[in-house]
Write a protein that holds these residues in place. Structure first.
Motif, short mmCIF file in Angstrom:
data_model
loop_
_atom_site.label_atom_id
_atom_site.label_comp_id
_atom_site.label_asym_id
_atom_site.label_seq_id
_atom_site.Cartn_x
_atom_site.Cartn_y
_atom_site.Cartn_z
N ALA A 182 1.03 -1.58 -0.25
CA ALA A 182 0.05 -0.25 0.07
C ALA A 182 0.76 1.30 -0.28
CB ALA A 182 -1.10 0.19 0.82
N MET A 183 2.33 1.64 0.30
CA MET A 183 3.23 1.91 0.81
C MET A 183 3.22 2.22 -0.18
SD MET A 183 4.48 1.31 4.60
CE MET A 183 5.93 3.67 4.38
N LYS A 184 3.73 1.78 -1.06
CA LYS A 184 4.59 1.42 -2.44
C LYS A 184 3.68 1.99 -3.09
CE LYS A 184 7.41 -0.77 -5.74
NZ LYS A 184 6.37 -0.89 -6.81
N CYS A 185 2.68 1.68 -3.46
CA CYS A 185 1.28 2.66 -4.21
C CYS A 185 0.81 3.80 -4.08
CB CYS A 185 0.76 1.48 -4.19
SG CYS A 185 -1.54 2.30 -4.82
N LEU A 186 1.13 4.56 -2.99
CA LEU A 186 0.61 5.96 -2.86
C LEU A 186 1.53 6.81 -2.83
CD1 LEU A 186 -1.97 5.38 0.44
CD2 LEU A 186 -2.30 5.42 -2.19
N ASP A 187 3.14 6.22 -2.68
CA ASP A 187 4.16 6.99 -2.52
C ASP A 187 4.51 7.42 -3.89
OD1 ASP A 187 3.98 6.84 -0.35
OD2 ASP A 187 6.63 5.21 0.43
N ASP A 188 3.43 6.74 -5.57
CA ASP A 188 4.13 7.16 -6.30
C ASP A 188 3.09 8.21 -6.77
OD1 ASP A 188 5.99 4.77 -6.44
OD2 ASP A 188 5.56 3.83 -7.04
N VAL A 189 2.19 8.86 -6.23
CA VAL A 189 0.98 8.87 -6.75
C VAL A 189 1.30 11.12 -6.23
CG1 VAL A 189 -1.23 10.18 -6.01
CG2 VAL A 189 -0.93 7.73 -5.95
N ILE A 190 1.67 11.70 -7.20
CA ILE A 190 2.18 12.74 -7.56
C ILE A 190 1.37 13.44 -9.14
CG2 ILE A 190 3.65 14.57 -7.90
CD1 ILE A 190 5.65 12.63 -6.49
N ASN A 191 0.86 14.51 -8.16
CA ASN A 191 -0.27 14.95 -9.14
C ASN A 191 -0.58 14.48 -10.69
OD1 ASN A 191 0.20 17.63 -8.34
ND2 ASN A 191 2.77 17.60 -9.68
N ARG A 192 -1.79 13.17 -10.13
CA ARG A 192 -2.65 12.17 -10.67
C ARG A 192 -3.46 12.91 -11.34
NH1 ARG A 192 -1.42 6.38 -9.47
NH2 ARG A 192 0.54 6.04 -9.67
N THR A 193 -4.21 12.63 -12.44
CA THR A 193 -5.85 12.78 -12.49
C THR A 193 -6.55 11.42 -12.64
OG1 THR A 193 -5.05 15.08 -13.11
CG2 THR A 193 -7.09 13.88 -14.24
N PHE A 194 -7.81 11.68 -12.34
CA PHE A 194 -8.61 10.27 -12.79
C PHE A 194 -9.95 10.86 -11.96
CE2 PHE A 194 -6.02 9.51 -8.63
CZ PHE A 194 -6.97 9.32 -8.03
N THR A 195 -10.98 10.05 -12.71
CA THR A 195 -12.15 10.11 -12.46
C THR A 195 -12.82 11.52 -12.35
OG1 THR A 195 -12.13 9.39 -10.08
CG2 THR A 195 -12.73 7.06 -11.43
N ASN A 196 -13.22 11.73 -11.17
CA ASN A 196 -13.36 13.16 -10.44
C ASN A 196 -12.18 13.99 -9.75
OD1 ASN A 196 -16.30 13.35 -11.76
ND2 ASN A 196 -16.69 11.72 -9.56
N TYR A 197 -10.89 13.67 -9.94
CA TYR A 197 -10.01 13.87 -9.27
C TYR A 197 -9.10 14.50 -10.08
CZ TYR A 197 -12.94 12.16 -6.02
OH TYR A 197 -14.32 11.13 -5.04
N LYS A 198 -8.42 15.30 -9.52
CA LYS A 198 -7.12 15.96 -10.52
C LYS A 198 -6.03 16.53 -9.23
CE LYS A 198 -8.52 21.06 -11.66
NZ LYS A 198 -8.44 21.86 -12.53
N ASP A 199 -5.16 17.06 -10.05
CA ASP A 199 -4.02 17.31 -9.06
C ASP A 199 -3.30 16.35 -7.46
OD1 ASP A 199 -3.19 19.08 -11.47
OD2 ASP A 199 -4.38 20.22 -9.66
N VAL A 200 -4.13 15.04 -7.66
CA VAL A 200 -3.97 14.11 -6.58
C VAL A 200 -2.25 13.58 -6.35
CG1 VAL A 200 -4.44 11.90 -6.20
CG2 VAL A 200 -6.31 13.32 -7.07
N ASN A 201 -2.42 13.97 -4.92
CA ASN A 201 -0.96 13.39 -4.06
C ASN A 201 -1.29 12.95 -2.66
OD1 ASN A 201 1.04 15.63 -5.92
ND2 ASN A 201 -0.33 16.49 -5.75
N CYS A 202 -0.24 12.07 -2.53
CA CYS A 202 -0.32 11.43 -1.43
C CYS A 202 1.23 11.87 -0.75
CB CYS A 202 0.02 10.28 -1.61
SG CYS A 202 -2.59 9.77 -2.33
N LEU A 203 1.13 11.80 0.51
CA LEU A 203 2.08 11.54 1.37
C LEU A 203 2.06 10.98 2.64
CD1 LEU A 203 4.73 13.19 1.99
CD2 LEU A 203 3.91 15.07 3.27
N TYR A 204 3.09 9.87 2.98
CA TYR A 204 2.94 9.41 4.34
C TYR A 204 3.67 10.57 5.17
CZ TYR A 204 4.53 5.74 7.48
OH TYR A 204 4.21 4.70 8.64
N ALA A 205 3.30 10.39 6.29
CA ALA A 205 3.27 11.02 7.94
C ALA A 205 3.82 9.88 9.29
CB ALA A 205 2.39 12.00 8.06
N GLY A 206 3.19 8.58 8.64
CA GLY A 206 3.43 8.45 10.24
C GLY A 206 3.01 6.93 10.14
N VAL A 207 2.77 5.13 11.12
CA VAL A 207 3.47 4.36 10.82
C VAL A 207 3.07 3.77 12.34
CG1 VAL A 207 5.10 2.90 10.96
CG2 VAL A 207 3.09 2.36 9.68
N GLY A 208 2.20 3.19 12.93
CA GLY A 208 1.81 3.06 14.03
C GLY A 208 1.00 1.35 13.72
#
Length: 134
Positions: A82-108
């Motif tokens: 899941a981390m590998k998938c989301l860490d590659d998300v920079i300025n993506r566009t799909f369905t109803n969204y644009k400029d999508v970015n994800c940033l990981y900030a902590g793990v428990g």
């Protein structure tokens, strides 16, 4: 709710995640009596947060991702995919969204649940930014 929709969309289309959980990715709560590995996503805060009131119209929210599996090693493998998938998300566009970015900030990491005999690994803080398409 948009942040959960975004994260679930991305996870469901990632080959590494699909290899481990197939299509068992659930928003908020999983159905009862699942005996295979799965993911549950939740919002850390209660609503989509607009960052500006001007022309930018960016939104931000925080999402947690729970990897639940029969063994600790499998829960860790799911969370890493899941981390590998989301860490590659920079300025993506799909369905109803644009400029999508994800940033990981902590793990428990939590211990196995003795009641259900499951292992869990929780990615507690994923920041998700996006704009709605016009």
């Amino acid at each position: 709710m948009s942040s959960i929709i975004i994260v679930n969309y991305l996870l469901a289309r990632d080959a590494g995640v699909k290899a481990l959980v197939s299509n068992r990715i659930y928003p908020i709560q999983a159905p009862q009596a699942i005996d295979q590995a799965y993911i549950v996503t939740n919002k850390v805060s209660g609503r989509d947060h607009p960052l500006t009131s001007g022309g930018g119209q960016n939104y931000r929210d925080r999402v947690s991702i729970e990897a639940i599996a029969p063994t600790g090693d499998m829960a860790i493998a799911i969370s890493q995919a899941a981390m590998k998938c989301l860490d590659d998300v920079i300025n993506r566009t799909f369905t109803n969204y644009k400029d999508v970015n994800c940033l990981y900030a902590g793990v428990g990491i939590s211990d196995p649940d003795n009641i259900n005999n499951e292992a869990r690994r929780v990615l507690e803080q994923y920041f998700v930014w996006w704009k709605f398409k016009d």
